[in-house]
Write an enzyme that holds these catalytic residues in place. Sequence first.
Site, short mmCIF file in Angstrom:
data_model
loop_
_atom_site.label_atom_id
_atom_site.label_comp_id
_atom_site.label_asym_id
_atom_site.label_seq_id
_atom_site.Cartn_x
_atom_site.Cartn_y
_atom_site.Cartn_z
N HIS A 281 -35.70 5.00 -10.32
CA HIS A 281 -36.98 4.97 -11.07
C HIS A 281 -37.59 3.57 -11.12
O HIS A 281 -38.76 3.41 -11.50
CB HIS A 281 -36.80 5.47 -12.50
CG HIS A 281 -36.43 6.92 -12.60
ND1 HIS A 281 -37.16 7.91 -11.97
CD2 HIS A 281 -35.40 7.56 -13.23
CE1 HIS A 281 -36.59 9.09 -12.22
NE2 HIS A 281 -35.53 8.91 -12.97
N ASP B 32 -31.43 13.66 -6.65
CA ASP B 32 -31.39 13.61 -8.12
C ASP B 32 -32.40 14.63 -8.66
O ASP B 32 -33.41 14.91 -8.01
CB ASP B 32 -31.76 12.20 -8.58
CG ASP B 32 -31.52 11.96 -10.07
OD1 ASP B 32 -30.47 11.39 -10.40
OD2 ASP B 32 -32.39 12.35 -10.88
N ASP C 271 -27.46 15.21 -11.57
CA ASP C 271 -27.95 15.79 -12.82
C ASP C 271 -28.68 17.11 -12.62
O ASP C 271 -29.18 17.71 -13.57
CB ASP C 271 -28.83 14.79 -13.60
CG ASP C 271 -29.77 14.02 -12.72
OD1 ASP C 271 -29.86 14.32 -11.51
OD2 ASP C 271 -30.44 13.09 -13.23
ZN LIG Z 1 -31.93 11.89 -12.73
#
Ligand SMILES: [Zn+2]
Length: 307
Positions: free
Chosen positions: A128, A165, A246
């Site tokens: 990110h 992800d 995740d």
């Molecule tokens: Zn993540």
Amino acid sequence: MSITVFSHQYCSLHRVSEVHPEEPARIAAINDQIIRSGMEFALTQKDAEPADREDLLRVHAANYVDDVFDRAPTEPDQHIWLDPDTMMTAGTLRAALYAAGSGICAVDEVFTAENRRAFCSVRPPGHHATWDAAMGFCIFNNVAVATAYAMHKYGLERVAIVDFDVHHGNGTEDIFLNDERVLFCSSFQHPLYPNSGTETISHEVINIPLPAGCDGPTWQAAVRERWFPAIDAFEPQLIMVSAGFDGHMEDDMAQFNLTETDYHWIAQELKALAERYCEGRIVAMLEGGYDHSSLGRSVVAFLKGMQ
Ligand SMILES: [Zn+2]
């Protein structure tokens, strides 16, 4: 040939709070499952080295890097916020430098050592973090630092970054959006943080937004349809992976229903692509994955798939 796993005890120095999901125990959970699986004997385990300022400046603005260094807490009870989700405490800068540096070690490993595949079991995560900002637990963009280093050191003209992800890798997309040497393939739940990736227009960005509840067969079909033809056409000289776990059905951070089987599958598919185009070279770096049991099992399944 085995897989080299890079990590460092300093990655556990970054502690936000007792209840923050991005915690040192994530790495311990991965190590536990590697030992339990008996896989440790099939792996080459090495200590990572830290990234230096020059490595960071290939993908981050100088004023952002300076700001992180200048504001980094040095006392045990100090903390600062880089963004509403991203805290720095006394050990954070050192952990972030080793996380970013691990990918550089891994790139060197797959280009100069016998092992052609490497996994970086490190934190804080990176995907990110944008050119000039921390975001969503991420300080330096680890996979971007390693990708830029690979292009710089080995003169690569085509690197594919695969990001599975459950969150969109907005930072990686931001950093390489106008760089034709990088193909960025991301699959993610949408809508979900950071709510980006649905309107990007670029031949080098293959985003797959998928709804909450997405299961393994749906995800695999989308990946097969969208990513693989793009990777085939691109003929990468290296495959980098933002390996976030995740999206596992037991992980409460999102609502995907992937399982270890899916992470094993993507590793096998990426290995086949890497063997076709880049002598088997894959560098995978840990991103998310917050349910400790499924994280550990998923990493083991992924490593077995890359073997
Ligand atoms: Zn993540």
